[in-house]
Design a protein around this motif. Sequence first.
Motif, PDB file in Angstrom:
ATOM      1  N   ASP A 247       0.852  -1.185   0.000  1.00  0.00           N
ATOM      2  CA  ASP A 247       0.000   0.000   0.000  1.00  0.00           C
ATOM      3  C   ASP A 247       0.893   1.242   0.000  1.00  0.00           C
ATOM      4  O   ASP A 247       2.062   1.174   0.394  1.00  0.00           O
ATOM      5  N   ILE A 248       0.349   2.384  -0.392  1.00  0.00           N
ATOM      6  CA  ILE A 248       1.124   3.630  -0.406  1.00  0.00           C
ATOM      7  C   ILE A 248       1.596   3.932   1.013  1.00  0.00           C
ATOM      8  O   ILE A 248       0.824   3.873   1.967  1.00  0.00           O
TER       9      ILE A 248
ATOM     10  N   ARG B  90       6.514   1.911  -1.075  1.00  0.00           N
ATOM     11  CA  ARG B  90       5.602   2.425  -2.110  1.00  0.00           C
ATOM     12  C   ARG B  90       5.358   3.903  -1.855  1.00  0.00           C
ATOM     13  O   ARG B  90       4.866   4.294  -0.811  1.00  0.00           O
ATOM     14  N   GLU B  91       5.746   4.741  -2.831  1.00  0.00           N
ATOM     15  CA  GLU B  91       5.585   6.196  -2.708  1.00  0.00           C
ATOM     16  C   GLU B  91       4.357   6.703  -3.448  1.00  0.00           C
ATOM     17  O   GLU B  91       3.888   7.800  -3.190  1.00  0.00           O
ATOM     18  N   GLY B  92       3.880   5.936  -4.390  1.00  0.00           N
ATOM     19  CA  GLY B  92       2.718   6.328  -5.161  1.00  0.00           C
ATOM     20  C   GLY B  92       2.096   5.103  -5.795  1.00  0.00           C
ATOM     21  O   GLY B  92       2.599   3.980  -5.637  1.00  0.00           O
ATOM     22  N   LEU B  93       1.032   5.291  -6.531  1.00  0.00           N
ATOM     23  CA  LEU B  93       0.339   4.167  -7.146  1.00  0.00           C
ATOM     24  C   LEU B  93       1.275   3.348  -8.026  1.00  0.00           C
ATOM     25  O   LEU B  93       1.224   2.118  -8.026  1.00  0.00           O
TER      26      LEU B  93
ATOM     27  N   GLU C 222       4.863   3.905  -8.132  1.00  0.00           N
ATOM     28  CA  GLU C 222       6.253   4.214  -7.779  1.00  0.00           C
ATOM     29  C   GLU C 222       6.660   3.525  -6.481  1.00  0.00           C
ATOM     30  O   GLU C 222       5.947   3.620  -5.480  1.00  0.00           O
TER      31      GLU C 222
END
Length: 196
Positions: free
Chosen positions: A112-113, A142-145, A147
């Motif tokens: 998850d982000i 996870r830094e973004g959807l 990334e």
Amino acid sequence: MRRRAVKALIALFPLLLALPVHADWQLDPGQSRVQASITQLNGETPQTHHHQVRDLQGDISSDGTLRLPLKLSQTDVLERFSELPPWIGLLANTTLVTLEAQMPPERLDGLDIGESLVETLTFSVQSDMVNQQESVPLRFTREGLNEIRVTHAEPMAMDGRALMANTTVRTVMSLLGYQEIDEHVPVTLNALLVNR
């Protein structure tokens, strides 16, 4: 006839939903680099120099194989010389070594982000002269959807003796003035995986 086709599609729909979805994770070259600190021992006093390997390129295949080819042109080595022998130009875009490891893409897909996981990857280092393995604990966040940031999970270092044992690496190191280096070469990693 049309009714049978519709029924077949409806029957396949739950099967399609049950199949795992794997992201096509690739390193973003503009945001992926490694820095190494090399201590030169062949002078009056030891001197530490910092070198970068930037524009890291690689991907994780659907079977979980991470491949990371490294070329001389990705390093800051060529920038340090005003004049180079012609054969260096030929060598610049040749893959010096390829790092390979297994990383199940579903582990990344499940983050998850803001969530992180630490995974110890066993990299095999393959080149003409060297074939060795090294276990490296990496942190995936996870830094973004689409990334995921990759950093080292604990201090990392390369074996200076193994580096100097590689003929190609030793030649490049000699050009930089390194005849003897410390066996402990600290390394920092900062990379970005993107789902393209």
